[in-house]
Design a protein around this motif. Structure first.
Motif, mmCIF file in Angstrom:
data_model
loop_
_atom_site.group_PDB
_atom_site.id
_atom_site.type_symbol
_atom_site.label_atom_id
_atom_site.label_comp_id
_atom_site.label_asym_id
_atom_site.label_seq_id
_atom_site.Cartn_x
_atom_site.Cartn_y
_atom_site.Cartn_z
ATOM 1 N N VAL A 233 0.851 -1.201 0.000
ATOM 2 C CA VAL A 233 0.000 0.000 0.000
ATOM 3 C C VAL A 233 0.883 1.246 0.000
ATOM 4 N N ARG A 234 1.962 1.188 0.783
ATOM 5 C CA ARG A 234 2.894 2.328 0.855
ATOM 6 C C ARG A 234 3.520 2.597 -0.520
ATOM 7 N N ALA A 235 3.819 1.529 -1.260
ATOM 8 C CA ALA A 235 4.404 1.716 -2.597
ATOM 9 C C ALA A 235 3.427 2.496 -3.486
ATOM 10 N N ALA A 236 2.134 2.178 -3.350
ATOM 11 C CA ALA A 236 1.118 2.898 -4.140
ATOM 12 C C ALA A 236 0.983 4.347 -3.668
ATOM 13 N N ILE A 237 0.982 4.548 -2.348
ATOM 14 C CA ILE A 237 0.873 5.912 -1.796
ATOM 15 C C ILE A 237 2.057 6.753 -2.297
ATOM 16 N N ASP A 238 3.267 6.189 -2.210
ATOM 17 C CA ASP A 238 4.464 6.933 -2.627
ATOM 18 C C ASP A 238 4.392 7.277 -4.121
ATOM 19 N N ILE B 255 0.867 9.302 -11.764
ATOM 20 C CA ILE B 255 -0.255 9.243 -12.715
ATOM 21 C C ILE B 255 -0.962 10.604 -12.811
ATOM 22 N N GLY B 256 -0.247 11.653 -12.469
ATOM 23 C CA GLY B 256 -0.841 12.998 -12.505
ATOM 24 C C GLY B 256 -1.762 13.193 -11.308
ATOM 25 N N GLU B 257 -2.841 13.955 -11.515
ATOM 26 C CA GLU B 257 -3.799 14.225 -10.434
ATOM 27 C C GLU B 257 -4.847 13.123 -10.401
ATOM 28 N N PRO B 258 -4.993 12.402 -9.299
ATOM 29 C CA PRO B 258 -6.030 11.365 -9.260
ATOM 30 C C PRO B 258 -7.426 11.982 -9.287
ATOM 31 N N PHE B 259 -8.360 11.313 -9.993
ATOM 32 C CA PHE B 259 -9.757 11.787 -9.944
ATOM 33 C C PHE B 259 -10.729 10.686 -9.551
ATOM 34 N N PHE B 260 -10.277 9.409 -9.621
ATOM 35 C CA PHE B 260 -11.127 8.279 -9.222
ATOM 36 C C PHE B 260 -10.288 7.233 -8.503
ATOM 37 N N GLY C 131 -11.548 16.690 -4.478
ATOM 38 C CA GLY C 131 -12.168 16.463 -5.780
ATOM 39 C C GLY C 131 -12.165 15.014 -6.246
ATOM 40 N N VAL C 132 -11.458 14.127 -5.537
ATOM 41 C CA VAL C 132 -11.470 12.707 -5.926
ATOM 42 C C VAL C 132 -12.778 12.071 -5.468
ATOM 43 N N THR C 133 -13.333 11.184 -6.302
ATOM 44 C CA THR C 133 -14.421 10.316 -5.861
ATOM 45 C C THR C 133 -13.825 8.929 -5.659
ATOM 46 N N GLY D 84 -5.808 8.650 -12.877
ATOM 47 C CA GLY D 84 -5.319 10.017 -12.752
ATOM 48 C C GLY D 84 -5.325 10.717 -14.103
ATOM 49 N N THR D 85 -5.033 12.008 -14.084
ATOM 50 C CA THR D 85 -5.074 12.780 -15.329
ATOM 51 C C THR D 85 -4.015 12.314 -16.339
ATOM 52 N N GLU D 86 -2.947 11.656 -15.848
ATOM 53 C CA GLU D 86 -1.872 11.234 -16.760
ATOM 54 C C GLU D 86 -1.752 9.724 -16.922
ATOM 55 N N GLY D 87 -2.480 8.952 -16.117
ATOM 56 C CA GLY D 87 -2.321 7.496 -16.201
ATOM 57 C C GLY D 87 -3.149 6.771 -15.166
ATOM 58 N N THR D 88 -2.839 5.485 -14.980
ATOM 59 C CA THR D 88 -3.582 4.675 -14.013
ATOM 60 C C THR D 88 -2.624 3.889 -13.130
ATOM 61 N N LEU D 89 -3.114 3.558 -11.938
ATOM 62 C CA LEU D 89 -2.339 2.732 -11.002
ATOM 63 C C LEU D 89 -3.261 1.609 -10.536
ATOM 64 N N ARG D 90 -2.743 0.391 -10.529
ATOM 65 C CA ARG D 90 -3.498 -0.755 -10.026
ATOM 66 C C ARG D 90 -2.635 -1.530 -9.042
ATOM 67 N N LEU D 91 -3.205 -1.906 -7.906
ATOM 68 C CA LEU D 91 -2.552 -2.871 -7.018
ATOM 69 C C LEU D 91 -3.449 -4.095 -7.038
ATOM 70 N N ASP D 92 -2.975 -5.145 -7.721
ATOM 71 C CA ASP D 92 -3.802 -6.332 -7.938
ATOM 72 C C ASP D 92 -3.407 -7.462 -6.993
ATOM 73 N N THR D 93 -4.176 -8.549 -7.035
ATOM 74 C CA THR D 93 -3.888 -9.703 -6.181
ATOM 75 C C THR D 93 -2.472 -10.207 -6.438
#
Ligand SMILES: NC(=O)c1ccc[n+]([C@@H]2O[C@H](COP(=O)([O-])OP(=O)(O)OC[C@H]3O[C@@H](n4cnc5c(N)ncnc54)[C@H](O)[C@@H]3O)[C@@H](O)[C@H]2O)c1
Length: 339
Positions: free
Chosen positions: A128-133, A140-145, A218-220, A245-254
């Motif tokens: 989770v920390r890796a994703a937060i960092d 991925i730019g500014e997250p929106f979802f 502003g994130v949902t 995000g405005t520039e890309g996506t991040l996924r933490l999968d199983t």
């Protein structure tokens, strides 16, 4: 740093192991009103000073930090006792039974001039920390979802039988962590809408919760939790993430696989947590985070910083729990200013 630990039950064993891994920290006293549990932890961790009664522990003193690892009903009296004796406090989640209790504990420790951290460890899990960092560094730019998801059919009731008995279950016990991850990723929340269900007929509280959060920035986000999900492979205790995000996506999968996509590039990383010598799968993810949050507390004390999950900070996470139950009960969106 001398530590006294109160509550030598199921989860405290991880905290006792964790402290052994922290340079300069030593558990010097233990307290539990259950004599067998107290003796077992005293033997296992070589802590000779033991107490059945917290008042007696504080009267004798000789420690800088109290680590409260009891269940929630005892938190307010124990935190107030610690504040009266002027020691730093770490308190397990869920922090409080009510918002009034949570605020009273924060005020009491603030008045004593000591530090109060809630042991809200999920945001310290290394995947989770890796994703937060990554998110905070603008990957991925500014997250929106965002979606923060924990779905499992793991039997948590055998280790923690009290979880089957409470009127509240998944939001208070597990959802609180997942809501805190959403806050760590996307910031504070303006309003929340929640639904709950009970699928397992053998327990009293809800074991499924789905929450929609409107963050002030502003994130949902969707925070969804279930202990009624029969999936193979079982993913306990992984928190899964989907963030746009405005520039890309991040996924933490199983399987602790972190995928970041940006500008046509895909970066896939294995962010599996290490298996500490005293840890065992599948709990190792949580166990590592215990030691990491303890290290964070020690670092904050040494450097005069406020811990990420200070008592004051946790009023927001605990407030989300209260707001989610209110929303589910009344079938409406709840503003955080109502809590
Ligand atoms: N952060 C996490 O990942 C995580 C995981 C599991 C449990 N927890 C939390 O840890 C806390 C403890 O859970 P557990 O499963 O270990 O419970 P437990 O019932 O196994 O252990 C609690 C112990 O505290 C003792 N105790 C209670 N009140 C006391 C008091 N006033 N004075 C002295 N001793 C007292 C009990 O005798 C018991 O031995 C809970 O709040 C739970 O939500 C956190």
């Amino acid at each position: 740093m001398r530590i006294a630990l109160i509550g030598c039950g199921f989860f405290a064993q991880n905290q006792l192991h964790g402290w052994q891994g922290i340079d300069g920290a030593e558990v010097v006293a233990l307290c539990d009103r259950d004599a067998d549990r107290l003796a077992a932890s005293s033997d296992a961790f070589g802590v000779a000073r033991t107490y059945a009664d917290a008042e007696a522990l504080f009267r004798d003193g000789g420690f800088d930090v109290v680590d409260i690892a009891t269940t929630v009903a005892s938190h307010r009296p124990l935190v107030k006792l610690a504040a009266r004796h002027g020691v730093h406090v770490i308190c397990q989640k869920p922090f409080a039974l009510t918002m009034a209790d949570a605020r009273a504990m924060v005020a009491a420790v603030e008045a004593s001039g000591k530090l109060l951290m809630v042991h809200e460890n999920f945001r310290w899990q290394s995947p989770v920390r890796a994703a937060i960092d990554a998110l905070r560094s603008g990957a991925i730019g500014e997250p929106f979802f965002g979606r923060v998801s924990f779905r499992s059919g793991y039997d948590v009731f055998s280790g923690q039988p009290y979880l089957a008995e409470g009127e509240r279950f998944i939001i208070e016990d597990l959802g609180i962590h997942i809501l805190d991850i959403a806050r760590a990723l996307f910031g504070d929340v303006a309003r929340i809408t929640a639904t709950t269900r009970r699928i397992n007929p053998k327990i009293r509280g809800e074991d499924v919760a789905t929450m929609l959060l409107a963050h002030t920035g502003g994130v949902t986000s969707v925070v969804d939790c279930s202990y009624a999900t029969r999936r193979v492979p079982e993913t306990f205790p992984e928190s899964l993430l989907e963030i746009d995000g405005t520039e890309g996506t991040l996924r933490l999968d199983t399987g602790y696989r972190l995928t970041i996509q940006r500008g046509g590039q895909t970066d896939v990383r294995d962010v599996s947590p290490p298996l500490l010598p005293w840890a065992s799968k599948p709990w190792h993810n949580i166990q590592e985070s215990v030691q990491l949050i303890q290290q964070h507390f020690v670092d904050c004390l040494r450097e005069g910083r406020v811990p990420e999950t200070s008592g004051q900070d946790n009023l927001q996470t605990f407030g989300l729990v209260e707001a989610a139950y209110l929303s589910a009960r009344e079938g409406r969106t709840v503003g955080m200013d109502e809590i």
